[in-house]
Design an enzyme around this catalytic site. Structure first.
Site, PDB file in Angstrom:
ATOM      1  N   LYS A 193       0.849  -1.199   0.000  1.00 59.72           N
ATOM      2  CA  LYS A 193       0.000   0.000   0.000  1.00 59.72           C
ATOM      3  C   LYS A 193       0.881   1.246   0.000  1.00 59.72           C
ATOM      4  CE  LYS A 193      -1.714   2.755   2.974  1.00 59.72           C
ATOM      5  NZ  LYS A 193      -1.835   4.054   2.248  1.00 59.72           N
ATOM      6  N   GLU A 267      10.366   0.914  10.421  1.00 58.49           N
ATOM      7  CA  GLU A 267      11.353   1.971  10.245  1.00 58.49           C
ATOM      8  C   GLU A 267      10.610   3.277  10.411  1.00 58.49           C
ATOM      9  OE1 GLU A 267      12.996   5.010   8.851  1.00 58.49           O
ATOM     10  OE2 GLU A 267      12.931   4.069   6.870  1.00 58.49           O
ATOM     11  N   CYS A 301      13.525  10.625   7.039  1.00 60.38           N
ATOM     12  CA  CYS A 301      13.466  10.159   8.426  1.00 60.38           C
ATOM     13  C   CYS A 301      14.818  10.238   9.112  1.00 60.38           C
ATOM     14  CB  CYS A 301      12.917   8.738   8.486  1.00 60.38           C
ATOM     15  SG  CYS A 301      13.753   7.598   7.372  1.00 60.38           S
ATOM     16  N   GLU A 398      10.191  15.532  15.641  1.00 64.14           N
ATOM     17  CA  GLU A 398      10.527  15.404  14.226  1.00 64.14           C
ATOM     18  C   GLU A 398       9.682  16.384  13.421  1.00 64.14           C
ATOM     19  OE1 GLU A 398      11.370  11.823  11.090  1.00 64.14           O
ATOM     20  OE2 GLU A 398       9.512  11.720  12.225  1.00 64.14           O
TER      21      GLU A 398
END
Length: 487
Positions: A193, A267, A301, A398
């Site tokens: 997906k 992850e 990331c 983040e």
């Protein structure tokens, strides 16, 4: 003298002329279905959504939205295909992976343009970074397909079955390659997906699979939003879950699969420290800092979003960094001169603005080069914060955008303490001429990847993954095979 592409600066006689890549090299269909069992089909309930160009806010295409019935159909197709695919000799599976890699190379210009249109990243990055790495991952794992007995996991390791894979919007095609290539090499079948905002390159890849003659049902692609991903993760026919994305969603996935026999790799987010010592080559370090945080608009990331600079060289480094930031070109992602493209979505832009405003409100000093942003689309100028403490939100959370927070340190011990003072642990960078210091630091940093005198360098033969809230498991290299084998 920062200017977006197509904006001239009368004080700069060497301004870059526009160098646009043609959109006509790739054909985008007005609508796309789900790719299940080798064929495109509408969603069972007929539900659709639009994918939008973040640079212009124009609708690119209408895409089917998969529901529970569609996910079930895709999983059943993958299960049906698993028997024959897993029974093929590794050398035969390798042939398909090699074909896919070659087709990706042959059609890389189409894919690069499509990725930049749908994602907003500069064509220079799509063309020169993403697409070569996509092909490299398929080539690399094609080489492993007939050598699984020698991967270090014992004789005759077996595939797990059907892998449910959910990928993010920052590197849509590259994350697809990271997951599909090792899964197929190991003998698994896949239901993937893609992210809701960037489905087009995955749907293009479905056509690549057909062009390569991949057996029906080996790769299935279901598009939709988070609800589609949740259906896939929770489906009882899935043997392996692989997810790249936010820590929040990763925690939800971990709760969903708890108590089941599904293998999982996650992850997740990061807040990497890029650490510059007083003996570092300043110009080289500045390039690494810029590449570490402004590459892909900071939608990375493992971005080096926290700059830890030794106190004695702070002023010299920041002066050089600001000079370099003034040369960054923000604008049309399809212009080959563009350094920083569009933010992927209005939602992500709002988050970046919220956290940047919080940095100012909490007392950090904000700086950005003069930058005339386009009037339509989602844009954010490259931004630098100084006077940042470890308590600031911009140092802890983040941001996932082109925003750099600068902190200082005096000793290597203090640098390690500050670098590790985060719930994340995905990556870090060290800049120094002393090899002994690099080794000393690397052994103490709680990060899955530590770069020395460089940043954001990737190789399909090298494992990638994190500690703590950055997830668990590894992708890439020999280690990336283990997640798809019953060992």
């Amino acid at each position: 003298m920062t200017n977006p592409t197509n904006h001239t600066n009368p004080t700069n006689p060497f301004e870059y002329a526009p160098a646009p890549e043609s959109r006509s090299v790739v054909e985008i269909a007005p609508s796309y279905g789900l790719f299940i069992d080798g064929e495109f089909a509408e969603a069972a309930d007929g539900k659709v959504f639009k994918t939008v160009s973040p640079a212009t806010e124009e609708s690119l295409s209408e895409v089917a939205h998969a529901g529970a019935e569609d996910v079930d159909r895709a999983v059943r197709a993958a299960r049906k295909a698993f028997g024959k695919w897993s029974a093929l000799p590794g050398a035969e599976r390798a042939k398909y992976l090699f074909r896919i890699a070659r087709i990706v190379q042959e059609r890389s210009r189409e894919l690069a343009v499509l990725e930049s249109l749908d994602n907003g990243k500069p064509i220079r990055e799509s063309r020169d970074v993403d697409l070569p790495l996509v092909a490299a991952h398929f080539f690399y794992y094609a080489g492993w397909a007939d050598k699984l007995d020698y991967a270090g996991y014992g004789r005759n390791p077996r595939p797990l079955g059907v892998a449910g894979q959910v990928i993010p919007w920052n590197f849509p095609l590259l994350m697809l390659a990271w997951k599909i290539a090792p899964a197929l090499a190991a003998g698994n079948t896949v239901v993937l997906k893609p992210a809701e905002t960037t489905p087009l390159s995955a749907l293009f890849f479905a056509d690549v699979c057909r062009q390569a003659g991949l057996p029906r049902g080996v790769v299935n692609i279901v598009t939709g939003d988070g609800s589609t991903g949740a259906e896939l993760v929770a489906h009882p026919g899935i043997d392996k879950v692989a997810f790249t994305g936010s820590t929040e969603v990763g925690k939800a996935i971990a709760r969903t699969v708890a108590g089941t026999e599904k293998k999982v790799t996650l992850e997740l987010g990061g807040k990497a420290a890029n650490i510059v010592f007083d003996d570092a080559p300043i110009d080289q370090a500045v390039e690494g800092i810029v590449g570490g945080i402004f590459f892909n608009q900071g939608h990375v990331c493992c971005a080096g979003s926290r700059l830890l600079v030794q106190e004695s060289i702070q002023d010299e480094l920041l002066d050089a960094l600001k000079r370099r930031m003034r040369t960054l070109r923000v604008g049309d992602p399809l212009d080959k001169n563009t350094d920083i493209g569009a933010i992927n979505s209005a939602e992500q832009l709002a988050r970046i603005r919220t956290l940047a405003d919080a940095g100012e409100a909490e007392g950090a000093e904000r700086w950005a080069p003069e930058c005339a942003l386009p009037s339509s689309g989602y844009w954010f100028a490259p931004t630098l914060f100084t006077g940042v403490t470890q308590a600031h939100r911009i140092a802890r959370e983040e941001i996932f955008g082109p925003v750099l927070s600068v902190l200082t340190f005096r000793t290597p011990q203090e640098a390690v303490a500050k670098a590790n003072n985060t719930p994340y642990g995905l990556s870090a960078g060290i800049w120094t001429e002393k090899g002994s210091r690099i080794l000393w630091m690397a052994s103490r940093l709680r990060a899955g990847v530590v770069w020395s005198n460089t940043f954001n360098k990737f190789d399909p033969a090298s494992p990638f993954g994190g500690y703590k809230e950055s997830g668990y498991g590894r992708e890439g290299g020999r280690h990336g095979l283990e997640a798809y084998l019953d060992v």
